[in-house]
Design a protein around this motif. Sequence first.
Motif, PDB file in Angstrom:
ATOM      1  N   UNK A 185       0.818  -1.211   0.000  1.00  0.00           N
ATOM      2  CA  UNK A 185       0.000   0.000   0.000  1.00  0.00           C
ATOM      3  C   UNK A 185       0.854   1.265   0.000  1.00  0.00           C
ATOM      4  N   UNK A 186       2.183   1.107  -0.122  1.00  0.00           N
ATOM      5  CA  UNK A 186       3.116   2.246  -0.135  1.00  0.00           C
ATOM      6  C   UNK A 186       3.033   3.064   1.152  1.00  0.00           C
ATOM      7  N   UNK A 187       2.828   2.355   2.257  1.00  0.00           N
ATOM      8  CA  UNK A 187       2.814   2.996   3.580  1.00  0.00           C
ATOM      9  C   UNK A 187       4.187   2.791   4.217  1.00  0.00           C
ATOM     10  N   UNK A 188       4.872   3.854   4.640  1.00  0.00           N
ATOM     11  CA  UNK A 188       6.240   3.707   5.149  1.00  0.00           C
ATOM     12  C   UNK A 188       6.336   3.036   6.523  1.00  0.00           C
ATOM     13  N   UNK A 189       5.256   3.098   7.331  1.00  0.00           N
ATOM     14  CA  UNK A 189       5.322   2.539   8.679  1.00  0.00           C
ATOM     15  C   UNK A 189       5.482   1.023   8.648  1.00  0.00           C
ATOM     16  N   UNK A 190       6.155   0.484   9.671  1.00  0.00           N
ATOM     17  CA  UNK A 190       6.334  -0.949   9.836  1.00  0.00           C
ATOM     18  C   UNK A 190       6.086  -1.312  11.298  1.00  0.00           C
ATOM     19  N   UNK A 191       5.794  -2.593  11.530  1.00  0.00           N
ATOM     20  CA  UNK A 191       5.545  -3.076  12.890  1.00  0.00           C
ATOM     21  C   UNK A 191       6.605  -4.110  13.257  1.00  0.00           C
ATOM     22  N   UNK A 192       6.750  -4.338  14.546  1.00  0.00           N
ATOM     23  CA  UNK A 192       7.716  -5.324  15.046  1.00  0.00           C
ATOM     24  C   UNK A 192       7.068  -6.032  16.228  1.00  0.00           C
TER      25      UNK A 192
END
Length: 379
Positions: A185-192
Amino acid sequence: MASFHLAVKTIGRSAGRSATAAAAYRAGVEITDERTGLVHDYTRKQGVEHNALVVPADAPAWASDRALLWNAAEQAETRKNSTVAREYEIALPAELSAEARRELALGLAREISERHGVAVDVAIHAPGREGDHRNHHAHLLTTTRRIGPEGLGAKTRELDQKTSGEVERWRGRWAEMQNAALERANVPERVDHRSHQRRGIEQEATVHMGPSATAMERRAEHQAMREGRAYEPVTMVGQHNAGVIEQRGLRQYIERGTEWLRDAGQRISGRLHAFAATLSGAVDRDRRDAAEAQRQERLVAERTREQAQERQQVQDREKVAEKFRTIAGKREAGGHGYGDHNSDWKATPEALRKAVDAYKAQSARSCDFGQVEERTLNA
């Protein structure tokens, strides 16, 4: 920003709970518990965006009926403290569309069903009206027993043992799936899925707010909205959490700024490398063009020299031919100095004397002068 949450819980009779009630509430439907006769009607429940059943490919047809499935799960357990269902509670990224969130939740359900051979009841819930509007989440209610052509079978004991690592594996897998969806979705955020401690991040944790503190904070927030002023936490827990969240936001802002600068530096460096490569290519082309021009100049100069040599040879041949004609004429006419014993005749080169004599001898036979001249020149 996107946040990670996956918690695995159990639905057990020891806590006065049932699989039929849990399924009805999460899906927003009505289910009658055949074991107890209780009717669990949650058809008026709001906020259920989607519900679906995911079952193994070889499961019987009745397993795709929610009421039949969870009544079978209840009847398969005989002990009063039996665990009758297992729940995966997951947070869905608010940055994604509703369709993308639905596909993401169903994708996890399919993987759980395939790996453990269980039925999975998926219910996607919208954020609460008075809570965090980003709190999109889903409940994945699974059977505790594998289901096959013969119905419910053996228990999934691997999920009961902490040492098996299955729950942690699903947490990691869920983080991977979320990050892949965010990237698409071209969203820069990431999860961990890892804790701050495991990631080496020193960050103060928030404190869990109980029902009482939550109610007080909600009243204070509504009061601030009515009075047209900014809301400020009124409980100690709320104030503590607000401070922690503010510090986290500042840290995230700094981290994002640092990451942006790093990315910008990489982009600039890449552009410089591309420019240098283009410039190097242009220089190489100029060198090749210059070398080709020099080669063409050498070819022209060489051709010019060859043409000059050819012209000189023609002139030399013409001179020899002219001298031959002069001597031959004088010899034939008996001119002064060209007798057999005269000095001019003797000074004439021997090859020329032979040619003249041959010409003279053949003149009587009407020999073509041009042929004799050609043989003389070639000699």
